[in-house]
Design a protein around this motif. Structure first.
Motif, PDB file in Angstrom:
ATOM      1  N   GLY A 178      22.384 -35.760  16.832  1.00  0.00           N
ATOM      2  CA  GLY A 178      23.141 -35.434  15.628  1.00  0.00           C
ATOM      3  C   GLY A 178      22.992 -36.421  14.500  1.00  0.00           C
ATOM      4  O   GLY A 178      22.054 -37.230  14.464  1.00  0.00           O
ATOM      5  N   PHE A 179      23.941 -36.322  13.593  1.00  0.00           N
ATOM      6  CA  PHE A 179      23.880 -37.053  12.327  1.00  0.00           C
ATOM      7  C   PHE A 179      25.134 -37.899  12.112  1.00  0.00           C
ATOM      8  O   PHE A 179      26.229 -37.502  12.526  1.00  0.00           O
ATOM      9  N   TYR A 180      24.933 -39.047  11.497  1.00  0.00           N
ATOM     10  CA  TYR A 180      26.031 -39.766  10.859  1.00  0.00           C
ATOM     11  C   TYR A 180      25.676 -39.868   9.390  1.00  0.00           C
ATOM     12  O   TYR A 180      24.546 -40.207   9.037  1.00  0.00           O
ATOM     13  N   ARG A 181      26.630 -39.508   8.530  1.00  0.00           N
ATOM     14  CA  ARG A 181      26.415 -39.510   7.079  1.00  0.00           C
ATOM     15  C   ARG A 181      27.089 -40.725   6.471  1.00  0.00           C
ATOM     16  O   ARG A 181      28.212 -41.069   6.859  1.00  0.00           O
ATOM     17  N   LEU A 182      26.404 -41.367   5.546  1.00  0.00           N
ATOM     18  CA  LEU A 182      26.983 -42.526   4.858  1.00  0.00           C
ATOM     19  C   LEU A 182      27.787 -42.004   3.670  1.00  0.00           C
ATOM     20  O   LEU A 182      27.229 -41.448   2.729  1.00  0.00           O
ATOM     21  N   GLU A 183      29.102 -42.156   3.766  1.00  0.00           N
ATOM     22  CA  GLU A 183      30.014 -41.649   2.723  1.00  0.00           C
ATOM     23  C   GLU A 183      30.951 -42.765   2.306  1.00  0.00           C
ATOM     24  O   GLU A 183      31.772 -43.213   3.117  1.00  0.00           O
ATOM     25  N   GLY A 234      22.082 -41.303   5.425  1.00  0.00           N
ATOM     26  CA  GLY A 234      22.691 -41.169   6.742  1.00  0.00           C
ATOM     27  C   GLY A 234      21.640 -41.450   7.790  1.00  0.00           C
ATOM     28  O   GLY A 234      20.564 -41.971   7.466  1.00  0.00           O
ATOM     29  N   VAL A 235      21.962 -41.114   9.035  1.00  0.00           N
ATOM     30  CA  VAL A 235      20.995 -41.348  10.112  1.00  0.00           C
ATOM     31  C   VAL A 235      20.924 -40.137  11.037  1.00  0.00           C
ATOM     32  O   VAL A 235      21.875 -39.352  11.121  1.00  0.00           O
ATOM     33  N   ILE A 236      19.790 -40.025  11.710  1.00  0.00           N
ATOM     34  CA  ILE A 236      19.650 -39.105  12.844  1.00  0.00           C
ATOM     35  C   ILE A 236      19.807 -39.979  14.083  1.00  0.00           C
ATOM     36  O   ILE A 236      19.156 -41.023  14.197  1.00  0.00           O
ATOM     37  N   ASP A 237      20.686 -39.577  14.983  1.00  0.00           N
ATOM     38  CA  ASP A 237      20.990 -40.385  16.172  1.00  0.00           C
ATOM     39  C   ASP A 237      20.708 -39.558  17.425  1.00  0.00           C
ATOM     40  O   ASP A 237      21.169 -38.416  17.538  1.00  0.00           O
ATOM     41  N   LEU A 238      19.935 -40.133  18.338  1.00  0.00           N
ATOM     42  CA  LEU A 238      19.621 -39.479  19.614  1.00  0.00           C
ATOM     43  C   LEU A 238      20.036 -40.390  20.755  1.00  0.00           C
ATOM     44  O   LEU A 238      19.767 -41.589  20.716  1.00  0.00           O
TER      45      LEU A 238
END
Ligand code: SME
Length: 160
Positions: free
Chosen positions: A55-60, A129-133
């Motif tokens: 999934g994703f973590y978004r920088l907000e 943001g990032v893609i995290d696995l």
């Protein structure tokens, strides 16, 4: 007649290339960033059976907030400048962790996770943001995964 054994690295690289190629026409239909990230997470997770969390973590506003994902429930906000996702944001580059227990500050959203790959999504040098696995196996990700996910991050950088 000669038969060549398919190179597993080549197969993995092709699989990532197919995923990116499959997403491009889908992205032409819907502009919404959440829909696009959700489709990428679903496609990756189902095409890559060794992914345990995708999934994703978004920088907000200076926080890393969870985005669309597949897998067990995860931390919604990550403590600033701690753990693998923040390391990737702060360095502006992919972070490949063979053993998460050996990574100082690793944030264990799920105790079953043993290795991790995080790739930033950059636009004009800025992290979106990032893609995290995550995988339950040690050292499950390698340079081929990092390259494949970087290609996906490249696609997403102008689509979210
Ligand atoms: N392990 C990550 C947190 C996110 S979960 O893996 C889904 C980290 O250390 O940043």
């Amino acid at each position: 007649m000669s038969q060549t054994t398919p190179d597993p690295h080549e197969r993995l690289r092709e699989r990532y290339a197919r995923i990116v190629a499959q997403l491009e026409p889908l992205y032409a239909k819907v502009r919404d960033p959440q829909a696009r990230m959700a489709s990428a997470a679903a496609l990756l997770h189902h095409k890559m059976p060794h992914f345990f969390w995708t999934g994703f973590y978004r920088l907000e506003d200076g926080d890393l907030i969870v985005g669309p994902y597949q897998g067990p429930i995860a931390c919604m906000v990550l403590e600033r400048h701690t753990g693998v996702c923040w390391a990737s944001v702060d360095r502006g580059e992919p972070v490949l962790v063979a053993d998460v227990h050996a990574f100082p500050g690793h944030i264990a959203c799920d105790a079953a996770s043993r290795s991790e790959l995080v790739v930033p999504i950059l636009r004009d040098g800025k992290v979106l943001g990032v893609i995290d696995l995550d995988s339950p196996d040690l050292a499950r990700f390698d340079a081929d995964d990092a390259q494949g996910i970087e290609a996906l991050a490249g696609l997403l950088s102008t689509r979210i």
